[in-house]
Design a protein around this motif. Structure first.
Motif, PDB file in Angstrom:
ATOM      1  N   LEU A  97       0.807  -1.220   0.000  1.00 20.27           N
ATOM      2  CA  LEU A  97       0.000   0.000   0.000  1.00 20.27           C
ATOM      3  C   LEU A  97       0.839   1.269   0.000  1.00 20.27           C
ATOM      4  O   LEU A  97       0.389   2.313  -0.490  1.00 20.27           O
ATOM      5  CB  LEU A  97      -0.928   0.018   1.222  1.00 20.27           C
ATOM      6  N   THR A  98       2.036   1.216   0.556  1.00 22.47           N
ATOM      7  CA  THR A  98       2.839   2.436   0.672  1.00 22.47           C
ATOM      8  C   THR A  98       4.035   2.463  -0.267  1.00 22.47           C
ATOM      9  O   THR A  98       4.526   3.546  -0.605  1.00 22.47           O
ATOM     10  CB  THR A  98       3.356   2.604   2.119  1.00 22.47           C
TER      11      THR A  98
ATOM     12  N   PHE B 201      -0.803   6.357   0.668  1.00 24.56           N
ATOM     13  CA  PHE B 201      -1.339   5.051   0.307  1.00 24.56           C
ATOM     14  C   PHE B 201      -1.750   5.055  -1.167  1.00 24.56           C
ATOM     15  O   PHE B 201      -2.402   5.996  -1.638  1.00 24.56           O
ATOM     16  CB  PHE B 201      -2.550   4.707   1.185  1.00 24.56           C
TER      17      PHE B 201
ATOM     18  N   ASP C 140      -3.147   2.448  -4.604  1.00 28.82           N
ATOM     19  CA  ASP C 140      -3.712   1.190  -5.072  1.00 28.82           C
ATOM     20  C   ASP C 140      -2.590   0.357  -5.665  1.00 28.82           C
ATOM     21  O   ASP C 140      -1.937   0.781  -6.632  1.00 28.82           O
ATOM     22  CB  ASP C 140      -4.792   1.474  -6.122  1.00 28.82           C
TER      23      ASP C 140
ATOM     24  N   LEU D 295      -4.653   6.863  -2.906  1.00 34.64           N
ATOM     25  CA  LEU D 295      -5.865   6.610  -2.133  1.00 34.64           C
ATOM     26  C   LEU D 295      -6.051   7.639  -1.013  1.00 34.64           C
ATOM     27  O   LEU D 295      -7.132   8.163  -0.810  1.00 34.64           O
ATOM     28  CB  LEU D 295      -5.823   5.204  -1.516  1.00 34.64           C
ATOM     29  N   ASP D 296      -4.961   7.905  -0.292  1.00 33.46           N
ATOM     30  CA  ASP D 296      -5.032   8.826   0.838  1.00 33.46           C
ATOM     31  C   ASP D 296      -3.625   9.039   1.377  1.00 33.46           C
ATOM     32  O   ASP D 296      -2.667   8.392   0.930  1.00 33.46           O
ATOM     33  CB  ASP D 296      -5.936   8.244   1.946  1.00 33.46           C
TER      34      ASP D 296
ATOM     35  N   PHE E 160      -3.499   1.384   9.946  1.00 32.06           N
ATOM     36  CA  PHE E 160      -3.520   2.492   9.001  1.00 32.06           C
ATOM     37  C   PHE E 160      -4.482   3.546   9.536  1.00 32.06           C
ATOM     38  O   PHE E 160      -5.685   3.285   9.644  1.00 32.06           O
ATOM     39  CB  PHE E 160      -3.967   2.020   7.616  1.00 32.06           C
TER      40      PHE E 160
ATOM     41  N   ILE F 221      -6.234   6.708   8.665  1.00 33.99           N
ATOM     42  CA  ILE F 221      -6.565   7.430   7.441  1.00 33.99           C
ATOM     43  C   ILE F 221      -7.695   8.419   7.710  1.00 33.99           C
ATOM     44  O   ILE F 221      -8.275   8.444   8.800  1.00 33.99           O
ATOM     45  CB  ILE F 221      -6.984   6.443   6.329  1.00 33.99           C
TER      46      ILE F 221
ATOM     47  N   MET G  19      -9.678   1.863   0.648  1.00 30.66           N
ATOM     48  CA  MET G  19      -8.636   1.132   1.365  1.00 30.66           C
ATOM     49  C   MET G  19      -9.059  -0.319   1.605  1.00 30.66           C
ATOM     50  O   MET G  19      -8.263  -1.253   1.389  1.00 30.66           O
ATOM     51  CB  MET G  19      -8.340   1.823   2.691  1.00 30.66           C
TER      52      MET G  19
ATOM     53  N   CYS H  95      -8.844  -2.361  -1.645  1.00 28.64           N
ATOM     54  CA  CYS H  95      -7.475  -2.755  -2.002  1.00 28.64           C
ATOM     55  C   CYS H  95      -6.975  -3.895  -1.116  1.00 28.64           C
ATOM     56  O   CYS H  95      -6.315  -4.821  -1.599  1.00 28.64           O
ATOM     57  CB  CYS H  95      -6.538  -1.549  -1.891  1.00 28.64           C
TER      58      CYS H  95
END
Length: 316
Positions: free
Chosen positions: A33-34, A49, A51, A58-59, A80, A82, A92, A95
């Motif tokens: 994710l990161t 973050f 996809d 994503l955020d 996480f 967020i 999130m 994913c």
């Protein structure tokens, strides 16, 4: 064991949402994710973050990593933090759901893993559930004490004393002809009696803990136009029930949830107890009697100058 994930904060719109993972795949999920290095254990790291399949952003939020066994579940745990918008959370979770090594957690599964790895005993698990459900200050205090081991330590103490008493009894039975120091049976009797008294006193507490956990049911009963709805409104601090000079205004059971001195109380206003003429009012009276019969406490309200014999008789 499979790696699980779930939204740990309440669903809906909020400033911050927390998604938690537990299991061996937590490290890989962070990387996917990161696209960045794993943060140091127990240190928050700001990450973007994305996809894993499309690379779309994503955020931007915080990542925390707790290395097992030094975590809530005893496994590797990732969190996480967020933004709490519905679309952000949904993206999130989508994913995470596409990662073959993850699956959505079952209800209570994080706590179950904590129990299975010896992080919590059953009394602490129950205390945690009560703490999450606590609505009043008294409920919070009781649940926190139980979660932190007050009840578990008490039960563990009883278990240790029972094991010691059992050892005394076995020594007398297994070595009747041997010279065993002291009179073990003489020591056994008083200890068993003491344990029996302590456990009995603990169980015979009038269900105080259960009442505090589940709340107290109070039913207001009495004849029509006696002031039952006015009493409910006064205790609730708002106009929860319709008040009218017309008899039989209340046809169904009306409930109000209150916090009285830290104790959760469900106050129920019921239909006036009388020989009802209509079918609807008859059903209201029947429900009133049933609810009064199940209540922990019944408050009988009567108009000035009138007795309560009729209401009490109808209540059984």
């Amino acid at each position: 064991m499979e790696t699980i994930y779930a939204l740990s904060t309440a669903p809906g719109r909020a400033g911050v949402a927390v998604i938690r993972l537990s299991g061996e795949g937590a490290r890989e999920a962070i990387s996917h994710l990161t696209g960045a290095a794993l943060p140091r254990p127990r240190e928050a790291a700001l990450r973007r973050f994305r996809d894993p399949e499309t690379g779309a952003a994503l955020d931007r939020g915080l990542v925390l990593f707790f290395e097992g066994p030094n975590s809530f579940t005893g496994e590797d745990v990732a969190e996480f933090h967020i933004h709490g918008g519905r679309a952000v959370v949904a993206a999130m979770l989508r994913c995470l759901g596409h990662m073959h090594f993850l699956r959505a957690a079952l209800p209570g599964e994080f706590t179950r893993r904590a129990f299975e790895h010896g992080k919590l005993d059953l009394t602490a698990v129950e205390g945690l559930a009560d703490l999450i459900d606590a609505e009043t200050e008294a409920q919070r205090v009781q649940a926190l004490r139980q979660m932190e081991g007050a009840l578990g330590h008490l039960y563990e103490g009883w278990r240790a004393r029972l094991m010691k008493a059992l050892a005394y009894a076995e020594a007398e039975i297994d070595f009747p002809d041997e010279e065993v120091p002291g009179d073990l049976i003489a020591k056994l009797g008083p200890e068993i009696a003491s344990l029996n008294h302590e456990i009995g006193a603990h169980l015979d507490d009038g269900r105080k803990g259960e009442r505090l956990r589940d709340g107290v049911e109070v039913a207001i009963v009495g004849p029509p136009n006696a002031g039952k709805s006015s009493l409910l409104n006064r205790l609730a601090g708002r106009e929860a029930a319709i008040v009218s000079e017309e008899a039989g205004t209340t046809r169904d059971v009306l409930e109000v949830r209150l916090d009285l001195g830290g104790v959760p109380v469900t106050l129920a206003d019921t239909a006036g107890l009388r020989e009802a003429a209509g079918v609807i009012e008859q059903e209201g009276v029947r429900r009133a009697l049933v609810r009064a019969g199940k209540a922990d406490l019944r408050i009988v309200v009567a108009a000035p100058g009138e007795g309560t014999d009729f209401a009490l008789a109808r209540d059984g």
